[in-house]
Design an enzyme around this catalytic site. Structure first.
Site, short mmCIF file in Angstrom:
data_model
loop_
_atom_site.label_atom_id
_atom_site.label_comp_id
_atom_site.label_asym_id
_atom_site.label_seq_id
_atom_site.Cartn_x
_atom_site.Cartn_y
_atom_site.Cartn_z
N SER A 148 0.79 -1.22 0.00
CA SER A 148 0.00 0.00 0.00
C SER A 148 0.82 1.28 0.00
CB SER A 148 -0.94 -0.03 1.19
OG SER A 148 -1.85 1.00 1.11
N HIS A 149 0.75 2.05 1.07
CA HIS A 149 1.39 3.37 1.13
C HIS A 149 2.86 3.27 1.53
CE1 HIS A 149 -0.16 2.10 4.96
NE2 HIS A 149 0.72 2.87 5.57
N ASP B 43 -2.90 6.14 -3.31
CA ASP B 43 -1.70 5.54 -2.73
C ASP B 43 -1.16 4.41 -3.60
OD1 ASP B 43 -3.68 3.67 -2.28
OD2 ASP B 43 -2.87 3.05 -0.34
N ASP C 49 -1.47 1.19 -3.83
CA ASP C 49 -2.36 0.17 -4.40
C ASP C 49 -3.72 0.72 -4.78
OD1 ASP C 49 -2.92 0.56 -1.71
OD2 ASP C 49 -3.72 -1.45 -1.44
N ASP D 262 -6.18 2.22 -3.18
CA ASP D 262 -7.40 2.18 -2.38
C ASP D 262 -7.63 3.45 -1.56
OD1 ASP D 262 -5.35 1.58 -0.64
OD2 ASP D 262 -6.27 -0.23 0.19
N ARG D 263 -6.59 4.28 -1.43
CA ARG D 263 -6.76 5.51 -0.67
C ARG D 263 -6.96 6.70 -1.59
NH1 ARG D 263 -2.68 5.58 4.43
NH2 ARG D 263 -2.95 3.40 5.01
N LYS E 226 -11.59 -0.31 0.22
CA LYS E 226 -11.69 1.12 -0.02
C LYS E 226 -11.23 1.39 -1.45
CE LYS E 226 -7.44 2.04 2.65
NZ LYS E 226 -7.14 0.77 3.30
C1 VG1 Z 1 -3.30 1.93 8.24
C2 VG1 Z 1 -4.50 2.84 8.40
C3 VG1 Z 1 -5.79 2.05 8.29
C4 VG1 Z 1 -5.80 1.29 6.94
C5 VG1 Z 1 -4.55 0.46 6.81
C6 VG1 Z 1 -4.44 -0.22 5.47
O1 VG1 Z 1 -3.28 0.96 9.26
O2 VG1 Z 1 -4.45 3.51 9.64
O3 VG1 Z 1 -6.88 2.92 8.40
O4 VG1 Z 1 -6.93 0.47 6.85
O5 VG1 Z 1 -3.39 1.27 6.98
O6 VG1 Z 1 -4.52 0.73 4.45
P1 VG1 Z 1 -2.36 1.08 10.55
O7 VG1 Z 1 -2.56 -0.20 11.32
O8 VG1 Z 1 -0.98 1.29 10.06
O9 VG1 Z 1 -2.85 2.30 11.29
V1 VG1 Z 1 -3.71 0.46 3.01
O10 VG1 Z 1 -4.11 1.69 2.02
O11 VG1 Z 1 -2.25 0.12 3.63
O12 VG1 Z 1 -4.26 -1.07 2.45
CO CO Z 2 -3.59 1.23 0.19
#
Ligand code: VG1
Ligand code: CO
Length: 543
Positions: A113-114, A277, A279, A281-282, A376
């Site tokens: 993801s990010h 982001d 992948d 989804d954000r 998302k």
């Molecule tokens: C973070 C965010 C959470 C989100 C998760 C996955 O998790 O706070 O809201 O669902 O990333 O998003 P954490 O445990 O680091 O707070 V993504 O866009 O990484 O799939």
């Molecule tokens: Co993501």
């Protein structure tokens, strides 16, 4: 073609976090590390004979190698058919859409993801179930249990297949269909939004800057925004997915999407700015000189969703993660529909969406989505905003001003302290947890604590309980501090501090966010002893 059974030993620490297993690429590249986890998924599902899968990822470094391994293992475990995005690419929401459309058993999504990508950065893998959403905790727990006892895995001795060309291929007896990663997703978007109205908006000169952050959304944004919707070429920037995201963190926040923020707060700001982001989804959304806090974006999208064809009949309910601000709850109350508060992570929305109890969901971390998939969806949120702007004939600042005048404003910010020593972070959490009950009734800086607890969630659909989901301190004024540790990082611990203060309609709705939250910021530091314990005088990221 030889089916091989390879002896292996368990690796420690293969426990899926908020969103799958995330580790450094170097960790994944250890002998058998990825294979152990994949076989553990297959074992936890009770074997794969005759099952079908979607496989794709955000295109980061190690994505291609991982997909070839997964395909050979799927074939050796009896999977009958796999759909793979061309070049191994599928954004997370597109993977969800494809799983649902073709009714596959599930999917394996490769993404961190990010988090940054590259040989020295991060990789990730998660399993999504047949509804298209992240596996619920009972499955991720079962996968983790398998990783602790695994002794061998199955893999086919077979050459790598060509993922660059579309069409049907074979890995042993298993059919592999290399699909266009965008087509099914785009088709779904066309059923939800008024593309003609959005096309007219662009034709009338509306200017958008979409920053794909050199990640998975680029091809989707180009095809839909610049292709189907006629936005001028160049609307999408950083639209080419790169294995290392051009050395950036593909995290749409004020730090990592600085260029977009600078543009939107500068003299030549377009009407709208958006970014997604790694992948896809954000999303974040900005108007001229206005960053829409993701919690506010969720509320505004829910309040206006009926303006888009896919939501014309209204919403069944709105769900948000616990740390997300209460702005969406106020919209739900006005609409006379239920509001749900879940733990962090999209997997907790799945049951509510499946049961048709919620239609729109969101998280403060720049995630919004609906029942169209079970993840998302960044581009979905941007398209819904465009649809709303077109239907209302107003720009984003005007829409948000009216929103706050109607519902009041939940000033909100998240402060992250990254790469802390893990023991130190756990100690900080334990100390705060230990004194929560004694805080209730006490007054600090003019704010009286109304309640304080460690959030636990009972799923209203299946009754499953998830505890230890974040410490929250709620004040009589309605203001709130939430503190939890991240479950997606790969280095040390990340402390997340969520701050919220409600200002009613008619109150001071135009404050600078950090100033509006000054008391909560000071109180969080005082109660959790952040500066004294971490030695950090300020957060790594403020969003
Ligand atoms: C973070 C965010 C959470 C989100 C998760 C996955 O998790 O706070 O809201 O669902 O990333 O998003 P954490 O445990 O680091 O707070 V993504 O866009 O990484 O799939
Ligand atoms: Co993501």
């Amino acid at each position: 073609m030889t089916l091989q059974t390879i002896d292996t030993k368990p690796y420690e620490g293969q426990k899926p976090g908020t969103s799958g297993l995330r580790k450094k690429v170097k960790v994944f590249q250890q002998p058998h590390y990825l294979a152990n986890f994949v076989q553990s998924i297959f074992n936890a599902l009770g074997g794969m004979t005759g099952k079908t899968l979607v496989v794709g990822g955000d295109g980061r470094y190690y994505n291609r190698e991982a997909i070839q391994i997964i395909l050979k293992m799927a074939a050796a475990n009896g999977v009958s058919r796999v759909l793979v995005g061309r070049n191994g690419l599928l954004s997370t929401p597109a993977a969800s859409a494809v799983i649902r459309k073709y009714r596959t058993t599930g999917g394996i999504v490769l993404s961190a993801s990010h988090n940054p990508g590259g040989p020295d950065e991060d990789f990730g893998i998660k399993y999504n179930i047949g509804n298209g959403g992240p596996a619920p905790e009972k499955i991720t727990d079962a996968i983790f249990a398998e990783t602790k006892t695994i002794s061998n895995y199955n893999i086919l001795d077979w050459p790598d297949i060509d993922l660059a060309t579309l069409g049907d291929k074979l890995v042993g007896d298993m059919a592999v269909d290399v699909i266009d990663p965008v087509a099914d997703y785009q088709e779904l978007m066309q059923t939800l939004f008024d593309f003609r109205a959005i096309r007219s908006l662009f034709a009338s000169g509306f200017r958008l800057r979409f920053d794909a952050m050199s990640a998975a959304t680029g091809p989707y944004a180009r095809a839909i925004l610049e292709g189907a919707l006629g936005a001028p070429a160049g609307t999408v920037v950083n639209g080419e997915p790169l294995e290392d995201f051009g050395h950036h963190h593909p995290d749409p926040n004020p730090v990592h999407a600085k260029a977009l923020f600078d543009l939107m707060y500068g003299p030549d700001a377009p009407d709208m700015g958006a970014a997604s982001d790694g992948d896809g989804d954000r999303n974040i959304v900005l108007g001229k000189a206005l960053y829409v806090a993701p919690s506010d974006s969720l509320a505004a999208l829910a309040a206006n969703a009926h303006l888009a064809p896919g939501y014309r009949t209204g919403l069944k309910g709105i769900a948000r993660s616990m740390p997300t601000s209460g702005a969406a709850d106020r919209v739900a109350a006005k609409l006379g529909i239920p509001a749900f508060e879940t733990p962090t992570g999209w997997k907790f929305f799945g049951n509510l969406l499946d049961a048709d109890m919620a239609t729109i969901c969101g998280e403060e971390s720049a995630g919004t989505g609906s029942n169209h998939v079970r993840e998302k969806d960044g581009l979905w949120a941007v398209l819904l905003w465009l649809n709303i702007i077109a239907a209302r004939g107003q720009n984003i600042p005007a829409i948000m001003r009216e929103h706050w005048q109607t519902y009041g404003r939940n000033y909100y910010s998240r402060h992250d302290y990254e790469v802390l020593d893990t023991t130190l972070a756990n100690d900080l959490m334990a100390a705060l947890r230990g004194k929560l009950s004694s805080l209730v009734g006490q007054n600090f800086r003019g704010e009286t604590v109304a309640g304080a607890d460690d959030f636990a969630y009972t799923d209203p659909v299946d009754g499953s309980v998830s505890s230890g989901q974040g410490l929250r301190i709620v004040f009589e004024s309605g203001s709130r501090i939430v503190i939890r540790l991240s479950g997606t990082g790969t280095e040390g611990a990340t402390l997340r501090v969520y701050l919220e203060r409600y200002e009613p309609a008619g109150g001071n709705l135009g404050m600078e966010t950090q100033e509006a939250l000054a008391t909560m910021i000071a109180l969080a530091d005082e109660l959790a002893e952040i500066t004294s314990r971490t030695g950090r005088s300020e957060p790594s990221v403020v969003s």
